[in-house]
Design a protein around this motif. Structure first.
Motif, PDB file in Angstrom:
ATOM      1  N   ILE A   1      -7.591  10.991  -3.270  1.00  0.00           N
ATOM      2  CA  ILE A   1      -7.336   9.549  -3.189  1.00  0.00           C
ATOM      3  C   ILE A   1      -8.653   8.847  -2.933  1.00  0.00           C
ATOM      4  CG2 ILE A   1      -5.951   7.762  -2.086  1.00  0.00           C
ATOM      5  CD1 ILE A   1      -4.346  10.131  -0.799  1.00  0.00           C
ATOM      6  N   PRO A   2      -9.265   8.272  -3.955  1.00  0.00           N
ATOM      7  CA  PRO A   2     -10.536   7.581  -3.702  1.00  0.00           C
ATOM      8  C   PRO A   2     -10.308   6.379  -2.784  1.00  0.00           C
ATOM      9  CG  PRO A   2     -10.102   7.819  -6.057  1.00  0.00           C
ATOM     10  CD  PRO A   2      -8.840   8.174  -5.344  1.00  0.00           C
ATOM     11  N   ALA A   3     -11.204   6.227  -1.855  1.00  0.00           N
ATOM     12  CA  ALA A   3     -11.245   5.010  -1.031  1.00  0.00           C
ATOM     13  C   ALA A   3      -9.975   4.769  -0.230  1.00  0.00           C
ATOM     14  CB  ALA A   3     -11.560   3.800  -1.925  1.00  0.00           C
ATOM     15  N   LEU A   4      -9.311   5.831   0.208  1.00  0.00           N
ATOM     16  CA  LEU A   4      -8.081   5.657   0.980  1.00  0.00           C
ATOM     17  C   LEU A   4      -8.309   4.764   2.198  1.00  0.00           C
ATOM     18  CD1 LEU A   4      -5.153   6.257   1.770  1.00  0.00           C
ATOM     19  CD2 LEU A   4      -5.923   8.390   2.831  1.00  0.00           C
ATOM     20  N   GLU A   5      -9.392   5.019   2.934  1.00  0.00           N
ATOM     21  CA  GLU A   5      -9.620   4.234   4.161  1.00  0.00           C
ATOM     22  C   GLU A   5      -9.898   2.773   3.845  1.00  0.00           C
ATOM     23  OE1 GLU A   5      -8.880   5.417   7.142  1.00  0.00           O
ATOM     24  OE2 GLU A   5      -8.352   7.273   6.106  1.00  0.00           O
ATOM     25  N   THR A   6     -10.574   2.524   2.710  1.00  0.00           N
ATOM     26  CA  THR A   6     -10.830   1.135   2.301  1.00  0.00           C
ATOM     27  C   THR A   6      -9.504   0.434   1.967  1.00  0.00           C
ATOM     28  OG1 THR A   6     -12.839   2.005   1.317  1.00  0.00           O
ATOM     29  CG2 THR A   6     -12.304  -0.286   0.831  1.00  0.00           C
ATOM     30  N   HIS A   7      -8.616   1.166   1.281  1.00  0.00           N
ATOM     31  CA  HIS A   7      -7.301   0.586   0.978  1.00  0.00           C
ATOM     32  C   HIS A   7      -6.514   0.318   2.255  1.00  0.00           C
ATOM     33  CE1 HIS A   7      -7.059   0.559  -3.403  1.00  0.00           C
ATOM     34  NE2 HIS A   7      -7.740   1.693  -3.409  1.00  0.00           N
ATOM     35  N   LEU A   8      -6.560   1.269   3.183  1.00  0.00           N
ATOM     36  CA  LEU A   8      -5.817   1.075   4.441  1.00  0.00           C
ATOM     37  C   LEU A   8      -6.382  -0.113   5.223  1.00  0.00           C
ATOM     38  CD1 LEU A   8      -5.302   4.780   5.637  1.00  0.00           C
ATOM     39  CD2 LEU A   8      -3.554   3.205   4.755  1.00  0.00           C
ATOM     40  N   ALA A   9      -7.707  -0.270   5.176  1.00  0.00           N
ATOM     41  CA  ALA A   9      -8.329  -1.412   5.862  1.00  0.00           C
ATOM     42  C   ALA A   9      -7.906  -2.727   5.205  1.00  0.00           C
ATOM     43  CB  ALA A   9      -9.853  -1.267   5.841  1.00  0.00           C
ATOM     44  N   ARG A  10      -7.859  -2.735   3.866  1.00  0.00           N
ATOM     45  CA  ARG A  10      -7.453  -3.955   3.170  1.00  0.00           C
ATOM     46  C   ARG A  10      -5.984  -4.270   3.437  1.00  0.00           C
ATOM     47  NH1 ARG A  10      -8.231  -4.562  -3.264  1.00  0.00           N
ATOM     48  NH2 ARG A  10      -6.450  -3.138  -3.295  1.00  0.00           N
ATOM     49  N   PHE A  11      -5.159  -3.233   3.473  1.00  0.00           N
ATOM     50  CA  PHE A  11      -3.732  -3.399   3.781  1.00  0.00           C
ATOM     51  C   PHE A  11      -3.581  -4.050   5.167  1.00  0.00           C
ATOM     52  CE2 PHE A  11       0.440  -1.017   4.724  1.00  0.00           C
ATOM     53  CZ  PHE A  11       1.193  -1.767   3.851  1.00  0.00           C
ATOM     54  N   ALA A  12      -4.394  -3.600   6.117  1.00  0.00           N
ATOM     55  CA  ALA A  12      -4.354  -4.171   7.474  1.00  0.00           C
ATOM     56  C   ALA A  12      -4.815  -5.628   7.465  1.00  0.00           C
ATOM     57  CB  ALA A  12      -5.220  -3.334   8.417  1.00  0.00           C
ATOM     58  N   THR A  13      -5.830  -5.933   6.648  1.00  0.00           N
ATOM     59  CA  THR A  13      -6.307  -7.324   6.530  1.00  0.00           C
ATOM     60  C   THR A  13      -5.216  -8.217   5.945  1.00  0.00           C
ATOM     61  OG1 THR A  13      -8.584  -6.596   6.241  1.00  0.00           O
ATOM     62  CG2 THR A  13      -8.054  -8.807   5.459  1.00  0.00           C
ATOM     63  N   SER A  14      -4.548  -7.727   4.903  1.00  0.00           N
ATOM     64  CA  SER A  14      -3.453  -8.500   4.302  1.00  0.00           C
ATOM     65  C   SER A  14      -2.372  -8.769   5.349  1.00  0.00           C
ATOM     66  CB  SER A  14      -2.844  -7.733   3.123  1.00  0.00           C
ATOM     67  OG  SER A  14      -3.767  -7.605   2.064  1.00  0.00           O
ATOM     68  N   ALA A  15      -2.025  -7.740   6.116  1.00  0.00           N
ATOM     69  CA  ALA A  15      -0.985  -7.901   7.154  1.00  0.00           C
ATOM     70  C   ALA A  15      -1.409  -8.952   8.172  1.00  0.00           C
ATOM     71  CB  ALA A  15      -0.715  -6.562   7.838  1.00  0.00           C
ATOM     72  N   ARG A  16      -2.674  -8.895   8.588  1.00  0.00           N
ATOM     73  CA  ARG A  16      -3.176  -9.853   9.573  1.00  0.00           C
ATOM     74  C   ARG A  16      -3.117 -11.289   9.034  1.00  0.00           C
ATOM     75  NH1 ARG A  16      -7.910 -11.729   9.895  1.00  0.00           N
ATOM     76  NH2 ARG A  16      -8.873 -10.092   8.659  1.00  0.00           N
ATOM     77  N   LEU A  17      -3.487 -11.464   7.763  1.00  0.00           N
ATOM     78  CA  LEU A  17      -3.465 -12.806   7.167  1.00  0.00           C
ATOM     79  C   LEU A  17      -2.043 -13.369   7.130  1.00  0.00           C
ATOM     80  CD1 LEU A  17      -6.055 -12.253   4.297  1.00  0.00           C
ATOM     81  CD2 LEU A  17      -6.303 -13.847   6.206  1.00  0.00           C
ATOM     82  N   LEU A  18      -1.041 -12.499   7.053  1.00  0.00           N
ATOM     83  CA  LEU A  18       0.359 -12.955   7.062  1.00  0.00           C
ATOM     84  C   LEU A  18       0.980 -12.901   8.457  1.00  0.00           C
ATOM     85  CD1 LEU A  18       0.060 -12.487   3.885  1.00  0.00           C
ATOM     86  CD2 LEU A  18       2.535 -12.142   3.941  1.00  0.00           C
ATOM     87  N   ASP A  19       0.148 -12.680   9.506  1.00  0.00           N
ATOM     88  CA  ASP A  19       0.672 -12.572  10.876  1.00  0.00           C
ATOM     89  C   ASP A  19       1.725 -11.478  11.003  1.00  0.00           C
ATOM     90  OD1 ASP A  19      -0.817 -14.869  11.845  1.00  0.00           O
ATOM     91  OD2 ASP A  19       0.617 -16.110  10.770  1.00  0.00           O
ATOM     92  N   LEU A  20       1.582 -10.421  10.222  1.00  0.00           N
ATOM     93  CA  LEU A  20       2.433  -9.247  10.396  1.00  0.00           C
ATOM     94  C   LEU A  20       1.789  -8.344  11.436  1.00  0.00           C
ATOM     95  CD1 LEU A  20       3.231  -8.544   6.636  1.00  0.00           C
ATOM     96  CD2 LEU A  20       4.947  -9.021   8.401  1.00  0.00           C
ATOM     97  N   PRO A  21       2.578  -7.515  12.123  1.00  0.00           N
ATOM     98  CA  PRO A  21       1.960  -6.604  13.091  1.00  0.00           C
ATOM     99  C   PRO A  21       1.038  -5.598  12.392  1.00  0.00           C
ATOM    100  CG  PRO A  21       4.323  -6.169  12.879  1.00  0.00           C
ATOM    101  CD  PRO A  21       4.042  -7.403  12.089  1.00  0.00           C
TER     102      PRO A  21
END
Lengths: 306, 306
Positions: free
Chosen positions: A70-90
């Motif tokens: 899985i290339p860049a798994l940690e980068t994807h997980l970091a972006r997923f967390a950023t998206s969640a934060r922008l939507l005020d999701l936990p």
């Protein structure tokens, strides 16, 4: 037709559980202490009361898996967390998602390229419990698209280049489930005889494609629109730039005027699953194509470890 | 807690069926030739592959049912069809939806106010068959909100007033499932100590609230932003204006500058379920409130037949 592999994530976010996650051994329904369990993707799994569908209120990310890596798994997980934060999701519990993705990859029958999607919604209205899943399915074969390239039209995204800073409630820069505009833009491109879109801000700056980042080449210099323009941080764009630097190219994230697109030596759209595709036409005008570099780039994106 | 009543619409659009609609008598699963059947809202009913959730790619509309009557049903069905058209979805079969709504209303246990939601998505990716349902549940009791009013902040919607005409792919004027921005705007209002939002176009025109229309009063004249501004045609706004004209008020749909909000004698947000609520504060400044007119308006909206 292969059935997608579905994992329901029962402990998707830090500090929130659905009360079903305290089992140590798999129970009769296959749940484990890992915070997720396998489910039947061919059966309905979502409530019509889920805010993910009633309000498009959730986030996602898409990963490509080639030969089990899985290339860049940690980068994807970091972006997923950023998206969640922008939507005020936990905050997503990365350990659980990492394990769920690994389980999906390990369990899916071998295929040339596997597309893995992570989804986190605000859950059933009033429940306060997010809904979350990982979906793995064979990726569409984009070999021909990579060889042929795509015709692109520019479309106004309607927002100024600076709305992510001035108006964060517009959720620019988040990969949210509210993607109807992206789908509508691609239909508009098809009506105009093209395949894809490059969005332009209302004040004339190049942004992104509905599901890809934009790369430009001028001589030995590659550029991409800067993430400060309220666009998605492109994981594949990042990997492409690393590769290009090893080849001695300069790379830069900048503000690009729409007119600079028209002057570029070459343009690519890059994304996780489709990888790098050359833009062959921009608003009906031919664009230079570097077939050899496109192929090298795609070989790198498909095979290189991070 | 009462369980919502769910009807799955199997023949939602003209000329498209899912092959399950040719039965004349209810089969063992309760399907009929009517083009819909009852389903269990407490059970999962949606595929994670449905574009309604994976892309927010679908439309909805919300109706209020008071004492078994549905005000403005045909107006809602017309707006639902307009939303579908803006998203290039096939045309809803109004006869089927009308019958499904009637069945939901007839079947739900009596409650003071029933909220009925119509949803049409683009369906499971690749299937070409839309997914559709009608959901009926007791409306939240807004009596106190109607009495107390709401504090409102103005927020930039990011788009110029004319994007519906210049950039139809932005889907302004459609009630789409991609409502994450509307939800985010209301969270931003709450962060600012307010309850709700009035969106302003990037060039300074009053638009709408995330889930309501805006009415202004200046003397004997009521105005609302015109639908040409890319906002939703407000069904309740239309009913409110009819009522106000019978009381001798002038009514008009116009372009309003944000500064005109600040000069208004009174402001209301109107919508199907919450009905008319007075704006008591705008960006922290008090706004005049006409309690008697608010009450008369709500009595009319709740009880008058069309």
């Amino acid at each position: 037709m292969s059935v997608p592999l579905l994992i329901l994530v029962t402990r998707p976010v830090i500090g929130v559980t659905d009360g079903r996650t305290d089992v140590v051994d798999p129970d009769s329904e296959g749940r484990t202490s890992a915070g997720f369990h396998f489910a039947d993707a061919s059966a309905p799994q979502l409530s019509v009361l889920d805010l993910g569908v009633s309000r498009g209120d959730g986030v996602f990310d898409s990963l490509m898996v080639a030969e089990g890596r899985i290339p860049a798994l940690e980068t994807h997980l970091a972006r997923f967390a950023t998206s969640a934060r922008l939507l005020d999701l936990p905050e997503p519990d990365r350990a659980v998602w990492r394990a769920a993705v690994a389980a999906a990859v390990a369990t899916h029958p071998p295929v040339p390229v596997l597309a893995v999607k992570l989804v986190l919604t605000r859950g059933v209205e009033g429940s306060g419990v997010p809904t979350a899943w990982v979906l793995a399915q064979p990726a569409r074969d984009f070999t021909e698209v990579r060889r042929e390239g795509v015709k692109v039209v520019t479309l106004d995204r309607g927002y100024r280049h600076d709305v992510a800073a001035t108006s964060p409630w517009l959720l620019q820069g988040a990969k949210s489930l509210s993607y109807a505009v992206n789908a509508a833009a691609i239909r508009e491109a098809q009506r105009r005889g093209a395949d894809d879109v490059i969005f332009i801000s209302s004040d004339g700056f190049v942004l992104e494609a509905p599901t890809a980042s934009v790369l430009l080449r001028e001589g030995n210099r590659f550029s991409t629109p800067s993430a400060e323009l309220g666009i998605l941080a492109g994981t594949t764009q990042g990997r492409a730039f690393e590769f290009l630097r090893t080849y001695g190219y300069e790379t830069d994230a900048v503000r690009l005027r729409a007119s600079e697109l028209r002057r570029a030596d070459a343009i690519w759209l890059v994304s996780s699953i489709r990888q790098a595709v050359a833009v062959t036409e921009l608003d009906g005008q031919p664009v230079g194509v570097d077939e050899r570099l496109t192929e090298q780039l795609n070989t790198h994106l498909a095979h290189a470890a991070d």
